[in-house]
Write a protein that holds these residues in place. Structure first.
Motif, PDB file in Angstrom:
ATOM      1  N   ASP A 126      40.359  41.051  49.154  1.00  0.00           N
ATOM      2  CA  ASP A 126      41.412  41.059  50.160  1.00  0.00           C
ATOM      3  C   ASP A 126      42.300  39.835  49.981  1.00  0.00           C
ATOM      4  N   LEU A 127      43.308  39.713  50.830  1.00  0.00           N
ATOM      5  CA  LEU A 127      44.275  38.634  50.674  1.00  0.00           C
ATOM      6  C   LEU A 127      43.648  37.261  50.849  1.00  0.00           C
ATOM      7  N   GLU A 128      42.519  37.187  51.525  1.00  0.00           N
ATOM      8  CA  GLU A 128      41.870  35.898  51.765  1.00  0.00           C
ATOM      9  C   GLU A 128      40.839  35.569  50.695  1.00  0.00           C
ATOM     10  N   GLY A 129      40.702  36.426  49.688  1.00  0.00           N
ATOM     11  CA  GLY A 129      39.762  36.160  48.600  1.00  0.00           C
ATOM     12  C   GLY A 129      38.364  36.656  48.851  1.00  0.00           C
ATOM     13  N   ASN A 130      38.162  37.515  49.901  1.00  0.00           N
ATOM     14  CA  ASN A 130      36.842  38.067  50.171  1.00  0.00           C
ATOM     15  C   ASN A 130      36.591  39.303  49.314  1.00  0.00           C
ATOM     16  N   ASN A 142      31.853  43.365  53.727  1.00  0.00           N
ATOM     17  CA  ASN A 142      32.543  42.145  53.324  1.00  0.00           C
ATOM     18  C   ASN A 142      31.495  41.187  52.777  1.00  0.00           C
ATOM     19  N   LEU A 145      33.632  35.234  50.709  1.00  0.00           N
ATOM     20  CA  LEU A 145      34.637  34.626  49.841  1.00  0.00           C
ATOM     21  C   LEU A 145      34.083  34.471  48.435  1.00  0.00           C
ATOM     22  N   LYS A 149      40.031  28.383  46.382  1.00  0.00           N
ATOM     23  CA  LYS A 149      41.424  27.956  46.414  1.00  0.00           C
ATOM     24  C   LYS A 149      41.831  27.433  45.042  1.00  0.00           C
TER      25      LYS A 149
END
Length: 370
Positions: A126-130, A142, A145, A149
């Motif tokens: 996903d957009l958050e890196g999960n 899910n 992560l 970063k």
């Protein structure tokens, strides 16, 4: 031997004392005091050592007995020769003396079918890196992560060692032996072999301009000298426009000084230029004109029709206009007409004339039935 018997008897009595916790006897020391045995052990020389309660050690001596006689051989043992599970799910064991034992059923009945398992059918970030896992039953998990970063930019590395200078082409030539010779910028010379083929066979003799003219103008009956005179004086064509069907005719028309040449069948090509039906191209000083448009100079005499009547083109005049501003009258035929339909009444019906890709229109009226 008496000492040995005494030692064995003494060990037995000490053993009872140590094991049962019962004092079997006392040891009387030379000064008349009594002491108990608190420990007994064998040293490295196989001598029996007693430790008394007052700390005194008494060495009884070697107590190892003599080697006994060979015992009677034991009965030959029996081992397992083989074992297997038969068709009735029983364990059958065969011994080395061929005795067989049926140890009964050792395989249970089939268990009940388990529930269907769940597998992973998809994975994405996903957009958050999960990490998102999609299972075969539609469930999404899910997994957390998995993409960290962006790290800080690294330090600039040291300048690399300069590469070796490249080699380019300095010159190219074909030598007298028809070989391609390439000289590189480092003056290395490469012989790439023969690249020019042998000369082709001579072609057959072509027709003269006079012979070509006779081929396409069978009614011309003058000599070649008379033809040349007519050619110079521009008398070979009686019309302003010459229709040509072949490339030879085109060249002949050009050499004859024709100013208007109409090409048929769209078959011509000079060098890289493709001709359409009418073209405009300079060729050795001669110009071939191009049709720019057509127009209705005079409308047909009949412009009103009753239902079911056929088209009448009498009186219709169509003019072709060329890029050199010259014009000519076009002979109109029914296959050049489109849009006419007298099956139903129509106040203003557009009829189209098409000639060499150009179009012009006129209108007619289809009257209501009386």
């Amino acid at each position: 031997m008496g000492k040995k018997i005494f030692s064995v008897l003494l060990v037995f009595m000490v053993g009872l004392t140590l094991i049962l916790g019962v004092k079997v006897f006392d040891i009387i020391i030379d000064d008349g005091t009594k002491s108990n045995i608190v420990d007994a052990r064998l040293n490295d020389d196989n001598e029996l050592i007693f430790e008394l309660s007052d700390g005194t050690l008494i060495n009884v001596g070697d107590i190892t007995g003599r080697t006994g006689e060979q015992g009677i051989p034991g009965v030959e043992g029996v081992g397992i020769k083989s074992f297997f599970i038969n068709d009735e799910k029983k364990l059958i064991v065969t011994l080395t003396d061929d005795t067989t034992f049926d140890l009964g059923v050792v395989v249970g009945n089939d268990g009940q079918d388990g529930t269907d398992g769940v597998s992973i059918t998809g994975a994405s970030l996903d957009l958050e890196g999960n990490l998102i896992l999609t299972l075969s039953n539609g469930t999404e998990i899910n997994a957390g992560l998995v993409m960290g970063k962006d790290g800080l930019p690294g330090e600039t590395g040291e300048q690399g060692i300069p590469g070796v200078a490249g080699v380019g082409i300095k010159s190219i030539e074909i030598n007298a032996d028809k070989k391609l010779i390439v000289t590189l910028t480092n003056d290395e010379v490469l012989d790439l072999g023969v690249v020019v083929g042998n000369d082709g066979q001579d072609g057959t003799d072509g027709l003269s301009a006079y012979q070509i003219y006779l081929k396409y103008n069978v009614n011309y009956n003058k000599t070649e000298a008379e033809w040349l005179t007519d050619l110079v004086r521009g008398k070979l064509s009686d019309s302003d426009t010459l229709d040509v069907l072949t490339y030879e005719q085109l060249l002949l028309a050009i050499s004859s000084g024709e100013t208007k040449i109409q090409l048929q069948n769209n078959i011509f090509a000079l060098e890289t230029v493709e001709f359409t039906s009418l073209v405009n191209i300079n060729f050795n000083g001669y110009t071939l004109i191009t049709l720019e448009s057509i127009e209705i100079t005079t409308s047909p005499t009949k412009v009103e029709y009753e239902i079911g009547e056929e088209l009448d083109l009498e009186g219709l005049v169509v003019t072709a206009i060329y890029d050199d501003e010259s014009t000519e009258i076009v002979e109109v035929t029914t296959d050049m007409i489109s849009g006419f339909d007298s099956s139903a009444a129509e106040e203003s019906q557009v009829v189209t004339v098409t000639y060499e890709g150009k179009t012009a229109t006129f209108t007619v009226t289809i009257l209501e039935a009386p």
